[in-house]
Design a protein around this motif. Structure first.
Motif, PDB file in Angstrom:
ATOM      1  N   CYS A  39       3.501  -2.615  17.457  1.00 25.06           N
ATOM      2  CA  CYS A  39       3.128  -2.792  16.051  1.00 25.06           C
ATOM      3  C   CYS A  39       3.390  -1.514  15.259  1.00 25.06           C
ATOM      4  O   CYS A  39       3.979  -1.536  14.175  1.00 25.06           O
ATOM      5  CB  CYS A  39       1.661  -3.207  15.972  1.00 25.06           C
ATOM      6  SG  CYS A  39       1.065  -3.586  14.318  1.00 25.06           S
ATOM      7  N   SER A  40       2.972  -0.383  15.818  1.00 26.85           N
ATOM      8  CA  SER A  40       3.162   0.906  15.147  1.00 26.85           C
ATOM      9  C   SER A  40       4.644   1.264  15.036  1.00 26.85           C
ATOM     10  O   SER A  40       5.094   1.793  14.008  1.00 26.85           O
ATOM     11  CB  SER A  40       2.421   2.007  15.901  1.00 26.85           C
ATOM     12  OG  SER A  40       1.030   1.768  15.890  1.00 26.85           O
ATOM     13  N   TYR A  41       5.406   0.992  16.084  1.00 22.88           N
ATOM     14  CA  TYR A  41       6.838   1.298  16.075  1.00 22.88           C
ATOM     15  C   TYR A  41       7.551   0.538  14.966  1.00 22.88           C
ATOM     16  O   TYR A  41       8.389   1.103  14.235  1.00 22.88           O
ATOM     17  CB  TYR A  41       7.436   0.937  17.434  1.00 22.88           C
ATOM     18  CG  TYR A  41       8.918   1.158  17.548  1.00 22.88           C
ATOM     19  CD1 TYR A  41       9.437   2.436  17.716  1.00 22.88           C
ATOM     20  CD2 TYR A  41       9.814   0.082  17.523  1.00 22.88           C
ATOM     21  CE1 TYR A  41      10.802   2.643  17.842  1.00 22.88           C
ATOM     22  CE2 TYR A  41      11.174   0.275  17.645  1.00 22.88           C
ATOM     23  CZ  TYR A  41      11.676   1.560  17.814  1.00 22.88           C
ATOM     24  OH  TYR A  41      13.037   1.759  17.928  1.00 22.88           O
ATOM     25  N   ILE A  42       7.232  -0.727  14.819  1.00 19.08           N
ATOM     26  CA  ILE A  42       7.855  -1.535  13.764  1.00 19.08           C
ATOM     27  C   ILE A  42       7.486  -0.973  12.394  1.00 19.08           C
ATOM     28  O   ILE A  42       8.348  -0.772  11.534  1.00 19.08           O
ATOM     29  CB  ILE A  42       7.429  -3.004  13.907  1.00 19.08           C
ATOM     30  CG1 ILE A  42       7.975  -3.591  15.206  1.00 19.08           C
ATOM     31  CG2 ILE A  42       7.903  -3.829  12.707  1.00 19.08           C
ATOM     32  CD1 ILE A  42       7.342  -4.913  15.593  1.00 19.08           C
ATOM     33  N   GLY A  43       6.193  -0.709  12.184  1.00 19.76           N
ATOM     34  CA  GLY A  43       5.758  -0.188  10.891  1.00 19.76           C
ATOM     35  C   GLY A  43       6.374   1.162  10.587  1.00 19.76           C
ATOM     36  O   GLY A  43       6.852   1.410   9.460  1.00 19.76           O
ATOM     37  N   ASP A  44       6.390   2.068  11.565  1.00 17.77           N
ATOM     38  CA  ASP A  44       6.954   3.402  11.341  1.00 17.77           C
ATOM     39  C   ASP A  44       8.445   3.337  11.043  1.00 17.77           C
ATOM     40  O   ASP A  44       8.958   4.064  10.179  1.00 17.77           O
ATOM     41  CB  ASP A  44       6.710   4.287  12.564  1.00 17.77           C
ATOM     42  CG  ASP A  44       5.248   4.640  12.766  1.00 17.77           C
ATOM     43  OD1 ASP A  44       4.450   4.444  11.830  1.00 17.77           O
ATOM     44  OD2 ASP A  44       4.904   5.097  13.874  1.00 17.77           O
ATOM     45  N   THR A  45       9.174   2.478  11.764  1.00 13.52           N
ATOM     46  CA  THR A  45      10.611   2.346  11.537  1.00 13.52           C
ATOM     47  C   THR A  45      10.898   1.829  10.141  1.00 13.52           C
ATOM     48  O   THR A  45      11.793   2.332   9.437  1.00 13.52           O
ATOM     49  CB  THR A  45      11.222   1.398  12.589  1.00 13.52           C
ATOM     50  OG1 THR A  45      10.968   1.913  13.898  1.00 13.52           O
ATOM     51  CG2 THR A  45      12.723   1.261  12.390  1.00 13.52           C
ATOM     52  N   LEU A  46      10.141   0.848   9.693  1.00  9.83           N
ATOM     53  CA  LEU A  46      10.370   0.266   8.371  1.00  9.83           C
ATOM     54  C   LEU A  46       9.970   1.231   7.254  1.00  9.83           C
ATOM     55  O   LEU A  46      10.640   1.305   6.217  1.00  9.83           O
ATOM     56  CB  LEU A  46       9.603  -1.059   8.257  1.00  9.83           C
ATOM     57  CG  LEU A  46      10.142  -2.177   9.168  1.00  9.83           C
ATOM     58  CD1 LEU A  46       9.149  -3.332   9.250  1.00  9.83           C
ATOM     59  CD2 LEU A  46      11.492  -2.674   8.677  1.00  9.83           C
TER      60      LEU A  46
ATOM     61  N   ALA B 237      10.066 -11.916  13.059  1.00  8.10           N
ATOM     62  CA  ALA B 237      10.255 -11.907  14.508  1.00  8.10           C
ATOM     63  C   ALA B 237       8.941 -11.495  15.149  1.00  8.10           C
ATOM     64  O   ALA B 237       8.308 -10.538  14.704  1.00  8.10           O
ATOM     65  CB  ALA B 237      11.369 -10.951  14.917  1.00  8.10           C
ATOM     66  N   HIS B 238       8.518 -12.202  16.180  1.00  8.23           N
ATOM     67  CA  HIS B 238       7.252 -11.852  16.828  1.00  8.23           C
ATOM     68  C   HIS B 238       7.466 -10.752  17.863  1.00  8.23           C
ATOM     69  O   HIS B 238       8.519 -10.687  18.516  1.00  8.23           O
ATOM     70  CB  HIS B 238       6.587 -13.077  17.449  1.00  8.23           C
ATOM     71  CG  HIS B 238       7.177 -13.555  18.744  1.00  8.23           C
ATOM     72  ND1 HIS B 238       6.800 -13.034  19.971  1.00  8.23           N
ATOM     73  CD2 HIS B 238       8.079 -14.521  19.017  1.00  8.23           C
ATOM     74  CE1 HIS B 238       7.451 -13.658  20.933  1.00  8.23           C
ATOM     75  NE2 HIS B 238       8.242 -14.565  20.384  1.00  8.23           N
ATOM     76  N   PHE B 239       6.462  -9.871  18.014  1.00 12.40           N
ATOM     77  CA  PHE B 239       6.623  -8.716  18.901  1.00 12.40           C
ATOM     78  C   PHE B 239       5.720  -8.753  20.125  1.00 12.40           C
ATOM     79  O   PHE B 239       5.747  -7.829  20.942  1.00 12.40           O
ATOM     80  CB  PHE B 239       6.430  -7.405  18.129  1.00 12.40           C
ATOM     81  CG  PHE B 239       5.117  -7.242  17.421  1.00 12.40           C
ATOM     82  CD1 PHE B 239       4.010  -6.725  18.070  1.00 12.40           C
ATOM     83  CD2 PHE B 239       5.000  -7.576  16.067  1.00 12.40           C
ATOM     84  CE1 PHE B 239       2.805  -6.549  17.406  1.00 12.40           C
ATOM     85  CE2 PHE B 239       3.792  -7.406  15.393  1.00 12.40           C
ATOM     86  CZ  PHE B 239       2.691  -6.887  16.067  1.00 12.40           C
ATOM     87  N   ASP B 240       4.926  -9.787  20.299  1.00 10.68           N
ATOM     88  CA  ASP B 240       4.092  -9.892  21.497  1.00 10.68           C
ATOM     89  C   ASP B 240       4.848 -10.623  22.605  1.00 10.68           C
ATOM     90  O   ASP B 240       5.896 -11.229  22.376  1.00 10.68           O
ATOM     91  CB  ASP B 240       2.795 -10.638  21.180  1.00 10.68           C
ATOM     92  CG  ASP B 240       3.049 -12.072  20.705  1.00 10.68           C
ATOM     93  OD1 ASP B 240       3.894 -12.260  19.807  1.00 10.68           O
ATOM     94  OD2 ASP B 240       2.415 -13.005  21.240  1.00 10.68           O
TER      95      ASP B 240
END
Length: 312
Positions: free
Chosen positions: A46-53, A93-96
């Motif tokens: 979750c954090s990786y997606i948010g930080d990248t965006l 896209a789901h990340f779980d």
């Protein structure tokens, strides 16, 4: 032959997709990401997606929802439209993962393409608002209160309906990197068309409300001369007669009355590693994933950018 301007992208060049970036995202995300079996890894994703965006310049919000007495988050990145900001296009896209699988195809592949598309579109000014959404808790879970999955997308679709979002389309990336000329293809019972025997194509799943989106996607592939076989499937109603067509995050948006399509390699109907410990990076076809990303970029250009095509 003459093609509709929206299919041809109005003469634009297709953005250059980076295989290396897709590979880096996949390798970072690979691993069990589950609310009970691996909650820390789920939060890291979750954090990786948010930080990248955020690093790409998007406005990023965490959309919270409760499940099983805990709060979880969808990651919502927004680029406001320049001319029609009230009209939205969502890419999800789901990340779980399920508890026992590293989930390289299901669904690190979808998230990797979502992040690559966000990278490409960070340099464009869309006429309509464009949102990239990492969705949580898509997978079925015996530990959850309902065991039905799709909790994050159901919460987001409900929120969108309450807020009166005007949705031009929702695009769901669901397992998009397992394919090949030697892959055997199956199909769910009751499917109203004959699918190829070889699993080298991308399936585009739509309901009747979303049929136009599926046709526009196929036209974008043709117009940009992308060597990607595409098999559109339009199901009656909201897919109730063929439950296998409802097994991802597009279904809650269908139920809420929004047009939505799912792009998929068809998961267990071709991939023997589906929901297994063997769903790893080395089983994937990155060339296929790149072509899916190119096709999706071409489709989105026509859908959100209109004439506003100058890089930022």
């Amino acid at each position: 032959m003459n093609r509709p301007p929206e299919a041809a992208g109005k003469g634009r060049a297709l953005p250059a997709v980076s295989r290396d970036r897709i590979e880096r995202h996949l390798k970072y995300l690979e691993g069990v990401r589950h609310p009970v079996a691996a909650p820390a890894a789920l939060e890291r994703a979750c954090s990786y997606i948010g930080d990248t965006l955020r690093a790409l310049g998007y406005a990023v919000d965490l959309h919270g929802f409760a499940d099983g007495g805990r709060e979880y988050h969808n990651v919502v990145a927004t680029r406001l439209g320049t001319r029609l900001p009230d009209k939205r296009v969502l890419v999800l896209a789901h990340f779980d993962t399920v508890a026992g699988s590293p989930g390289a195809d299901d669904n690190a592949s979808g998230v990797a393409l979502l992040l690559e598309l966000a990278t490409l579109f960070s340099q464009w000014r869309p006429e309509k608002t464009l949102q990239f959404v990492g969705v949580n808790l898509e997978e079925n879970s015996e530990e959850g209160p309902s065991g039905t999955g799709l909790r994050g997308s159901r919460a987001l679709a409900g929120f969108a309906a309450l807020q009166g979002w005007e949705m031009e389309g929702v695009l769901v990336l669901e397992s998009v990197a397992f394919a090949g000329g030697s892959v055997r293809q199956g199909a769910p019972p009751g499917l109203p068309l004959q699918v190829p025997d070889t699993g080298d194509f991308l399936a585009v799943i739509a309901n009747q409300l979303s049929q136009g989106l599926a046709m526009r996607f196929a036209l974008a592939v043709e117009s940009f001369d992308i060597p990607l076989p595409v098999v559109p499937l339009v199901v009656p109603g909201n897919g109730e007669l063929i439950p296998d067509t409802r097994r991802s995050d597009h279904a809650p948006f269908w139920d809420a009355g929004y047009p939505a399509i799912m792009l998929t390699d068809t998961t267990n109907f071709r991939n023997p590693h589906y929901h297994q410990r063997s769903d790893t990076f080395d089983t994937l076809n990155l060339g296929f994933a790149v072509r899916v990303c190119e096709a999706t970029a071409g489709f989105l250009l026509g859908l959100v950018c209109g004439e506003a095509e100058a890089p930022r």
